[in-house]
Design a protein around this motif. Structure first.
Motif, PDB file in Angstrom:
ATOM      1  N   THR A   1       0.504  -7.310   4.684  1.00  0.00           N
ATOM      2  CA  THR A   1      -0.252  -8.097   3.702  1.00  0.00           C
ATOM      3  C   THR A   1      -0.583  -7.254   2.482  1.00  0.00           C
ATOM      4  N   VAL A   2      -1.079  -6.052   2.710  1.00  0.00           N
ATOM      5  CA  VAL A   2      -1.432  -5.157   1.604  1.00  0.00           C
ATOM      6  C   VAL A   2      -0.199  -4.759   0.813  1.00  0.00           C
ATOM      7  N   ALA A   3       0.892  -4.460   1.516  1.00  0.00           N
ATOM      8  CA  ALA A   3       2.124  -4.066   0.827  1.00  0.00           C
ATOM      9  C   ALA A   3       2.642  -5.195  -0.060  1.00  0.00           C
ATOM     10  N   VAL A   4       2.607  -6.431   0.450  1.00  0.00           N
ATOM     11  CA  VAL A   4       3.059  -7.576  -0.339  1.00  0.00           C
ATOM     12  C   VAL A   4       2.206  -7.728  -1.599  1.00  0.00           C
ATOM     13  N   LEU A   5       0.906  -7.602  -1.475  1.00  0.00           N
ATOM     14  CA  LEU A   5       0.029  -7.717  -2.644  1.00  0.00           C
ATOM     15  C   LEU A   5       0.303  -6.614  -3.662  1.00  0.00           C
ATOM     16  N   LEU A   6       0.542  -5.400  -3.192  1.00  0.00           N
ATOM     17  CA  LEU A   6       0.856  -4.297  -4.110  1.00  0.00           C
ATOM     18  C   LEU A   6       2.160  -4.563  -4.853  1.00  0.00           C
ATOM     19  N   PHE A   7       3.159  -5.056  -4.147  1.00  0.00           N
ATOM     20  CA  PHE A   7       4.431  -5.356  -4.796  1.00  0.00           C
ATOM     21  C   PHE A   7       4.286  -6.509  -5.791  1.00  0.00           C
ATOM     22  N   ILE A   8       3.417  -7.474  -5.483  1.00  0.00           N
ATOM     23  CA  ILE A   8       3.150  -8.564  -6.429  1.00  0.00           C
ATOM     24  C   ILE A   8       2.527  -8.007  -7.703  1.00  0.00           C
ATOM     25  N   VAL A   9       1.579  -7.089  -7.555  1.00  0.00           N
ATOM     26  CA  VAL A   9       0.926  -6.477  -8.719  1.00  0.00           C
ATOM     27  C   VAL A   9       1.944  -5.690  -9.547  1.00  0.00           C
ATOM     28  N   PHE A  10       2.758  -4.878  -8.877  1.00  0.00           N
ATOM     29  CA  PHE A  10       3.767  -4.089  -9.590  1.00  0.00           C
ATOM     30  C   PHE A  10       4.742  -5.004 -10.339  1.00  0.00           C
ATOM     31  N   THR A  11       5.120  -6.100  -9.695  1.00  0.00           N
ATOM     32  CA  THR A  11       6.040  -7.043 -10.335  1.00  0.00           C
ATOM     33  C   THR A  11       5.404  -7.659 -11.576  1.00  0.00           C
ATOM     34  N   GLU A  12       4.125  -8.017 -11.485  1.00  0.00           N
ATOM     35  CA  GLU A  12       3.430  -8.605 -12.621  1.00  0.00           C
ATOM     36  C   GLU A  12       3.304  -7.606 -13.764  1.00  0.00           C
TER      37      GLU A  12
END
Length: 453
Positions: free
Chosen positions: A325-336
């Motif tokens: 869950t945390v990894a997915v959120l971090l990747f979402i932030v990096f993508t944004e």
């Protein structure tokens, strides 16, 4: 690829509510465990267990948490300790997974309802390989627990002059408790008596880490350990995130507690390193401690709060919101931040449905922790840092404590019981189980967006 289900099975799939049955299954086993712990035979001679203490202990064991309101080793008899051990094992397997195994043994086959229940609880992505997954879970659990039990029993017998019978019992109990990330110990000071013993500490850590990786990851690593390029996205995220968090946790505890005279201060540097690594591993959601948690600095507690809240991997014995869950959120932030159109992880595009799931889990979990922390502070008058640590430990099914659990009022302990239960079944599963019916929207509203940030 999995073949699509026939029309009649798809219709049944729409009617059945696996999450509600999982919810009820946990409730029934908790009630049975509470009843058994209330029996006079479950308490050591001269002692007595009231309803709240029995309920709290049964819930903590089944939810593989490890928080206690009485001393497990001295308060409960051998029968009571066996009840706790069985609840821990059931909690680690999963109530519905265990029921499915019984169905396999008795009937030799699985009904669709059993498959749905087991797949929901085991976080399986499909029904086709469910039988092999469940049998793999049982095999992996028993093998790891047996190996660890032998190591611990021999060490306790040969190195600590414990009788062979007691050594086997203590070794077996702590092996099951470790692999299932429960953290129940038969010693009043948990593992503080073995703080400098790598033969005890490192095998316990290994079992906790393996349990925290999740069964699908363990099974894939067993088949393709030497070919990382063939690992799934899930396995790569879990292995990468777990390794990073273990290193960061060890470094944080070592740096913050290095000179603390009540924890790491008097130790030699190898003992400090071992103790720091041991406590970092416990934040994967096991509850053993080899140093006095109550004597740690509030800064260390805060860092451990974050690690406990993250927890381990899905489909295993760990709790928390999960590293994926945390990894997915971090990747979402990096993508944004990069302005990309899609979230890509290890060469694969992430499904947009996962975005919503990750955000929902974090918001629900964070809200629960905040509400319960505020309520416990109001009820007990205890400071924020200690109450927050206890609340996060309960929700993430960790079991580490600053020593305030038994001091909380009855209502506060009941709130922790509910929090442990929600943490084990998952906040989304819990909310879904309470829903009266599933709703399918047959239309879409026009799009509009607010200003963000």
């Amino acid at each position: 690829m999995n073949q699509p289900l026939p029309a009649d099975q798809r219709a049944m799939l729409r009617r059945v509510r696996p999450v509600q049955l999982i919810f009820l299954g946990f409730l029934l086993v908790t009630a049975a465990g509470t009843g058994l712990l209330l029996l006079p035979a479950a308490t050591a001679p001269g002692g007595q267990t009231d309803f709240i203490h029995a309920l709290f202990t049964a819930t903590s064991a089944l939810c593989v948490t490890g928080l206690t309101v009485v001393d497990t080793g001295s308060h409960f008899s051998v029968f009571g300790q066996v009840v706790i051990l069985v609840l821990i094992q059931l909690g680690g397997f999963g109530v519905m997974t265990f029921a499915t195994v019984v169905g396999l043994m008795v009937l030799g086959r699985l009904s669709l309802r059993s498959k749905l229940l087991a797949a929901t609880e085991a976080k399986s992505l499909g029904l086709a390989d469910l039988r092999s997954l469940i049998l793999g879970i049982i095999k992996i659990s028993l093998v790891i627990e047996a190996v660890l039990a032998v190591i611990l029993s021999l060490r306790l017998h040969l190195g600590y002059d414990m009788s062979l019978g007691d050594a086997i019992w203590h070794g077996s109990f702590h092996a099951v408790s470790a692999f299932n990330n429960a953290g129940f110990a038969l010693y009043s000071d948990s593992m503080m008596g073995f703080v400098g013993d790598p033969v005890i500490g490192l095998p316990l850590c290994a079992a906790i880490i393996l349990g925290g990786l999740g069964f699908p990851v363990i099974m894939q690593l067993r088949r393709r350990f030497r070919t990382p390029r063939l690992w799934s996205m899930h396995t790569r995220i879990v292995v990468w995130a777990t390794s990073v968090l273990l290193v960061l946790g060890t470094g944080m505890i070592l740096a913050l507690e290095w000179s603390n005279p009540a924890t790491l201060g008097p130790m030699s540097w190898p003992e400090k390193l071992l103790a720091s690594f041991f406590q970092s591993v416990q934040t994967r959601t096991a509850g053993f401690n080899s140093v006095d948690i109550s004597a740690m600095k509030p800064t260390t507690w805060l860092g451990m709060d974050v690690l406990m809240f993250i927890g381990g991997a899905p489909a295993g014995t760990a709790g928390g919101i999960k590293v994926t869950t945390v990894a997915v959120l971090l990747f979402i932030v990096f993508t944004e931040l990069r302005g990309d159109a899609a979230v890509n992880i290890f060469g694969k595009r992430l499904s947009r449905a996962v975005h919503r799931q990750a955000i929902a889990v974090v918001l629900l979990a964070g809200s629960l922790v905040v509400v319960v922390t505020g309520a416990l502070m109001h009820l007990s008058g205890l400071p924020l840092d200690q109450v927050l640590f206890e609340t996060v430990s309960a929700f993430s099914t960790v079991g580490l404590s600053t020593g305030i659990t038994a001091e909380l009022p009855m209502l506060g302990q009941l709130m922790l019981v509910l929090l442990m239960f929600i943490g084990r079944v998952g906040p989304i599963t819990f909310a879904s189980a309470l829903a009266l019916r599933e709703r399918r929207t047959l239309y879409e509203l026009p799009k509009e967006r607010p200003i963000i940030g």
